[in-house]
Design an enzyme around this catalytic site. Structure first.
Site, PDB file in Angstrom:
ATOM      1  N   ASP A  35     -10.373  -0.304  -5.899  1.00 59.99           N
ATOM      2  CA  ASP A  35      -9.284   0.396  -6.569  1.00 59.99           C
ATOM      3  C   ASP A  35      -9.532   0.552  -8.068  1.00 59.99           C
ATOM      4  O   ASP A  35      -9.146   1.570  -8.661  1.00 59.99           O
ATOM      5  CB  ASP A  35      -7.933  -0.257  -6.286  1.00 59.99           C
ATOM      6  CG  ASP A  35      -7.883  -1.749  -6.556  1.00 59.99           C
ATOM      7  OD1 ASP A  35      -8.835  -2.301  -7.148  1.00 59.99           O
ATOM      8  OD2 ASP A  35      -6.891  -2.383  -6.157  1.00 59.99           O
ATOM      9  N   GLY A  53       0.132   0.677 -13.293  1.00 56.70           N
ATOM     10  CA  GLY A  53       1.535   0.325 -13.462  1.00 56.70           C
ATOM     11  C   GLY A  53       1.860  -0.244 -14.819  1.00 56.70           C
ATOM     12  O   GLY A  53       2.943  -0.002 -15.370  1.00 56.70           O
ATOM     13  N   GLY A  61       0.828  -1.192   0.000  1.00 51.80           N
ATOM     14  CA  GLY A  61       0.000   0.000   0.000  1.00 51.80           C
ATOM     15  C   GLY A  61       0.862   1.241   0.000  1.00 51.80           C
ATOM     16  O   GLY A  61       2.067   1.189   0.235  1.00 51.80           O
TER      17      GLY A  61
END
Length: 499
Positions: free
Chosen positions: A261, A425, A36
């Protein structure tokens, strides 16, 4: 255009540069499946600022008969992150106005009547018995999809909870909270659910957006455990006084973002009309934003999902295995920088074979390298020994899978997908982005990397009245984010193997 794509935007206010004092400072706590981080930032005219102030890890570990998350590590990491954000804000001479937590989906924590944690949450990758067919004997598969609009994954909360109830829930269990809601409880003392993450449980009505009481009753699940649900953007309240004092945030308000998320990542994607998104990381979520759920037999057959998005939107998408396969393989190969591996991938000879990234064999095997090689061998394909060549097989297979999902989206929605916007990412993986453009025959925009944190901040800012709408937030992000464009190349211009 070169192999790495063409930069089409450059932010005037990226992290590490001087920034305008306009706009409130906010904190996005983003919890991934294993690590995190706390991000301090603002999203307001004239731009966007974001800085990572703390990062922490909490790998799942075997405990009490299951693979579990150490919630104490998560709690401590969040608190340390808030303290780091407070310190950074003081250096900037501004207070933190709000904060919110997002995390991965489907996993939950159990609390007693005094809202004390009863046990560390079980990880979705736990090797528990498969119970999907047992559930379908009670509620047929077609009916379960028609009620919830959610795709079938063996670790969905409905299956996790059914297995846990059969094993025996703790006698003192009184409340079930998804992971970000459990962290919000720790921060505020308020036990409430948020709809974007709750929608991933496969326990909500697709139309009502509320817990499906009849479904709970038929499956023998205790609906009394479930919290009331709030929409993304709900202000939960201030930090608990003692905690506010200890971390140095006396005036910050906790605002629930899109706590899933992916919900935050999509909110933080400056989507163009007619484009699909790929939230690319350990998992890849490939989909489009719709105004309402799309639930029919064709969608069920394709195993697509309708997850709640921020501000009344629907995330119509498909889960794809993502970079998990490559991440696991990298742990088995001699250490080398990721960028070096990708450079070698670009030079590696193409291999005719592909794998199915979504095959269950790749979920959590003892050796991912052996599993990938086995899949190639069983299909009669060449089996490369060189790590770069094997990595190329994985990435080409992902790109092919993305393209297949996009074509299915077009069929199901009867709408043309004009391009793909990759965030997260994986947006930094130039080889995969170009392979995706080539495989899909559509342009790809890559970035921002930090779409999840940006979307978390965006929902906070809209809920706080600082921005008028999600569209306004996305417009700011589009103007202040660096993105790279990858155009599809004609097949004749590619190297053998797809490069």
């Amino acid at each position: 255009m070169n192999r790495r794509g063409r930069a089409v935007k450059r932010s005037p206010s990226r992290a590490g540069r001087s920034i305008s004092a306009r706009g409130a400072l906010r904190v996005a706590i983003d919890l991934g499946a294993g690590s995190g981080r706390a991000m301090l930032g603002r999203l307001a005219a004239p731009g966007f600022f974001l800085r990572e102030v703390h990062r922490f890890r909490y790998e799942p570990r075997p405990h009490q008969g299951h693979l579990r998350w150490d919630f104490g590590l998560i709690r401590d990491g969040v608190r340390q992150g808030l303290a780091a954000a407070a310190a950074a804000a003081r250096e900037m001479g501004q207070p933190v106005r709000s904060l919110g937590v997002d995390s991965w989906a489907v996993d939950y924590a159990l609390f007693d009547g005094a809202l004390r944690l009863l046990e560390d949450p079980i990880c979705y990758r736990d090797a528990r018995a498969e119970v999907m067919e047992d559930v379908f004997r009670v509620v047929p598969r077609d009916e379960l999809f028609a009620r919830t609009g959610i795709q079938f994954l063996p670790f969905n909360t409905v299956f996790q909870l059914f297995a846990r109830a059969r094993e025996g829930l703790p006698a003192s269990a009184a409340r079930l909270l998804m992971i970000p809601d459990a962290v919000h409880l720790d921060l505020t003392g308020i036990a409430a659910g948020e709809r974007t993450n709750a929608s991933t449980t496969q326990l909500l009505g697709a139309v009502s957006g509320e817990w499906d009481g009849a479904l709970f009753e038929r499956l023998g699940l205790p609906i009394g455990l479930m919290p009331r649900l709030n929409p993304a953007g709900t202000a939960l309240g201030p930090l608990a006084p003692a905690l506010a004092s200890s971390v140095g945030l006396p005036d910050a308000v906790v605002i629930a973002p899109a706590t899933h998320d992916t919900g935050s990542a999509v909110a933080g994607t400056p989507l163009r009309p007619g484009w699909a998104y790929i939230s690319s990381g350990t998992w890849s979520l490939v989909g489009v934003e719709l105004p309402a759920p799309l639930v029919n037999a064709a969608v069920a057959a394709a195993n697509f999902t309708n997850e709640a998005g921020a501000f009344g939107t629907t995330r119509f998408l498909k889960n794809v295995a993502g970079l998990w396969i490559l991440e696991c393989c990298r742990k088995e190969w001699p250490a080398r920088p990721y960028e070096q591996l990708l450079a070698e991938v670009a030079r590696a000879p193409g291999v005719a074979g592909r794998i199915d990234p979504d095959h269950p064999r790749f979920f959590n095997p003892p050796s991912m390298v052996r599993e990938v090689k086995g899949a190639l061998a069983e299909a009669g394909h060449p089996v490369p020994e060189d790590p770069a060549a094997l990595a190329r097989v994985i990435l080409d297979s992902l790109a092919a899978r993305y393209a297949e999902v996009v074509r299915t989206i077009e069929t199901l929605t009867a709408r043309r997908v004009e391009g793909l916007h990759v965030v997260g990412g994986g947006s930094q993986n130039a080889y995969l982005n170009q392979a995706t453009a080539d495989a899909s025959g559509r342009p790809v925009l890559a970035g921002p990397v930090e779409a999840t944190a940006a979307g978390n901040l965006a929902v906070q800012a809209v809920a706080d009245g600082e921005l008028a709408s999600l569209a306004a937030a996305r417009e700011l992000l589009a103007g202040a984010s660096e993105m790279r464009r990858y155009a599809p190349r004609p097949a004749a211009g590619r190297r053998p193997g797809g490069a």
